[in-house]
Design an enzyme around this catalytic site. Structure first.
Site, mmCIF file in Angstrom:
data_model
loop_
_atom_site.group_PDB
_atom_site.id
_atom_site.type_symbol
_atom_site.label_atom_id
_atom_site.label_comp_id
_atom_site.label_asym_id
_atom_site.label_seq_id
_atom_site.Cartn_x
_atom_site.Cartn_y
_atom_site.Cartn_z
ATOM 1 N N LYS A 48 -11.176 -1.228 1.908
ATOM 2 C CA LYS A 48 -11.621 -2.478 1.342
ATOM 3 C C LYS A 48 -11.779 -3.547 2.420
ATOM 4 C CE LYS A 48 -8.787 -1.369 -2.681
ATOM 5 N NZ LYS A 48 -7.465 -1.620 -3.264
ATOM 6 N N GLU A 104 -16.571 -1.474 10.311
ATOM 7 C CA GLU A 104 -15.125 -1.510 10.079
ATOM 8 C C GLU A 104 -14.611 -2.936 10.170
ATOM 9 O OE1 GLU A 104 -12.500 -0.212 9.170
ATOM 10 O OE2 GLU A 104 -12.191 1.847 9.824
ATOM 11 N N ASP A 105 -13.445 -3.185 9.580
ATOM 12 C CA ASP A 105 -12.793 -4.473 9.753
ATOM 13 C C ASP A 105 -12.083 -4.531 11.110
ATOM 14 O OD1 ASP A 105 -10.947 -2.524 8.965
ATOM 15 O OD2 ASP A 105 -9.911 -3.784 7.511
ATOM 16 N N ASP A 108 -7.966 0.141 15.356
ATOM 17 C CA ASP A 108 -6.654 0.154 16.012
ATOM 18 C C ASP A 108 -6.582 1.393 16.896
ATOM 19 O OD1 ASP A 108 -4.039 -0.523 16.643
ATOM 20 O OD2 ASP A 108 -3.231 0.579 14.950
ATOM 21 N N VAL A 158 -2.569 -8.160 11.842
ATOM 22 C CA VAL A 158 -3.234 -9.388 11.401
ATOM 23 C C VAL A 158 -3.668 -9.314 9.930
ATOM 24 C CG1 VAL A 158 -4.040 -10.121 13.688
ATOM 25 C CG2 VAL A 158 -5.460 -8.558 12.335
HETATM 26 P P1 IMP Z 1 -7.125 3.157 12.967
HETATM 27 O O1 IMP Z 1 -7.561 4.427 12.279
HETATM 28 O O2 IMP Z 1 -5.783 3.312 13.616
HETATM 29 O O3 IMP Z 1 -8.166 2.639 13.937
HETATM 30 O O4 IMP Z 1 -6.869 2.094 11.820
HETATM 31 C C1 IMP Z 1 -7.911 1.392 11.272
HETATM 32 C C2 IMP Z 1 -7.591 0.880 9.873
HETATM 33 O O5 IMP Z 1 -6.226 0.476 9.743
HETATM 34 C C3 IMP Z 1 -8.409 -0.368 9.597
HETATM 35 O O6 IMP Z 1 -9.636 -0.036 8.968
HETATM 36 C C4 IMP Z 1 -7.500 -1.177 8.693
HETATM 37 O O7 IMP Z 1 -7.735 -0.833 7.345
HETATM 38 C C5 IMP Z 1 -6.111 -0.772 9.077
HETATM 39 N N1 IMP Z 1 -5.510 -1.745 10.012
HETATM 40 C C6 IMP Z 1 -5.289 -1.575 11.338
HETATM 41 N N2 IMP Z 1 -4.744 -2.654 11.887
HETATM 42 C C7 IMP Z 1 -4.634 -3.573 10.899
HETATM 43 C C8 IMP Z 1 -4.156 -4.937 10.856
HETATM 44 O O8 IMP Z 1 -3.708 -5.542 11.841
HETATM 45 N N3 IMP Z 1 -4.198 -5.548 9.639
HETATM 46 C C9 IMP Z 1 -4.671 -4.938 8.509
HETATM 47 N N4 IMP Z 1 -5.143 -3.673 8.515
HETATM 48 C C10 IMP Z 1 -5.120 -2.987 9.694
HETATM 49 MG MG MG Z 2 -10.038 -0.356 7.003
#
Ligand code: IMP
Ligand code: MG
Length: 181
Positions: A48, A104-105, A108, A158
């Site tokens: 979302k 993407e938002d 990470d 965040v």
């Molecule tokens: P990744 O797969 O580790 O890159 O995580 C990405 C997903 O984790 C993002 O699409 C977010 O939904 C969630 N996410 C990662 N960091 C944050 C944050 O600081 N706040 C809120 N959601 C996060």
């Molecule tokens: Mg996400």
């Protein structure tokens, strides 16, 4: 900036103001419109978290644009990545021959983006690019390349502008650090 509603001590520092977000999203939209001149880009938002970003970004693209959404399992109630990416909602329509921009938002570890990139590239789009409002400095696997980046952020969890902590705070107009547990 005053908080728009009680935050119960969950907001630390504001890292990106609403004005800074608007300026940068407008720049990204102009760049995308330029890069995609003569085409109709399909923005694929990851639900979302990207919903506010995608809705603003599409309005900053002054030209034809289409949207679709996918939903994947993410962090649940924790602020740590589970490393598990599961598709909960797939695209509504075929992307064969389309010029797709995966939105993407925040990136990470990059696991979510990497998984979705592969998933979409197997469906014969004409082109596939990646876009993220936020990228966390020093965390993301360099193998994940992001074509359009809004802001790079320090390694703090965040909230705001679509991003949540335990399903709260997506509607904050700015992006700030989360100080809850
Ligand atoms: P990744 O797969 O580790 O890159 O995580 C990405 C997903 O984790 C993002 O699409 C977010 O939904 C969630 N996410 C990662 N960091 C944050 C944050 O600081 N706040 C809120 N959601 C996060
Ligand atoms: Mg996400």
């Amino acid at each position: 900036m005053t908080a728009p509603y009680p935050l119960e001590g969950d907001l630390g520092e504001i890292l990106v103001t609403a004005e800074q977000i608007k300026t940068r999203v407008d720049e990204l939209g102009a760049q995308i419109a330029d890069d995609m001149a003569g085409k109709t880009p399909l923005l694929v938002g990851v639900l979302k978290g990207s919903v506010i970003f995608v809705s603003d970004l599409m309005r900053s693209i002054h030209g034809p644009v289409d949207i679709d959404f996918m939903a994947v399992s993410s962090y649940g109630n924790s602020t740590e990545s589970s490393g598990v990416v599961k598709i909960i909602k797939d695209l509504d329509a075929s992307i064969e021959g389309r010029d797709v921009i995966l939105c993407e938002d925040i990136i990470d570890s990059g696991l979510t983006m990497q998984y979705l990139y592969e998933h979409l590239s197997n469906q014969s789009p004409a082109s596939l690019r990646t876009c993220s409002l936020l990228v966390r400095e020093g965390r993301t696997d360099p193998a994940v390349s992001v074509d359009y980046v809004g802001f790079e952020l320090p390694p703090a969890f965040v909230i705001g502008y679509g991003l949540d902590a335990k399903h709260k705070y997506r509607n904050l107009p700015y992006i700030g650090t989360y100080t809850g547990d």
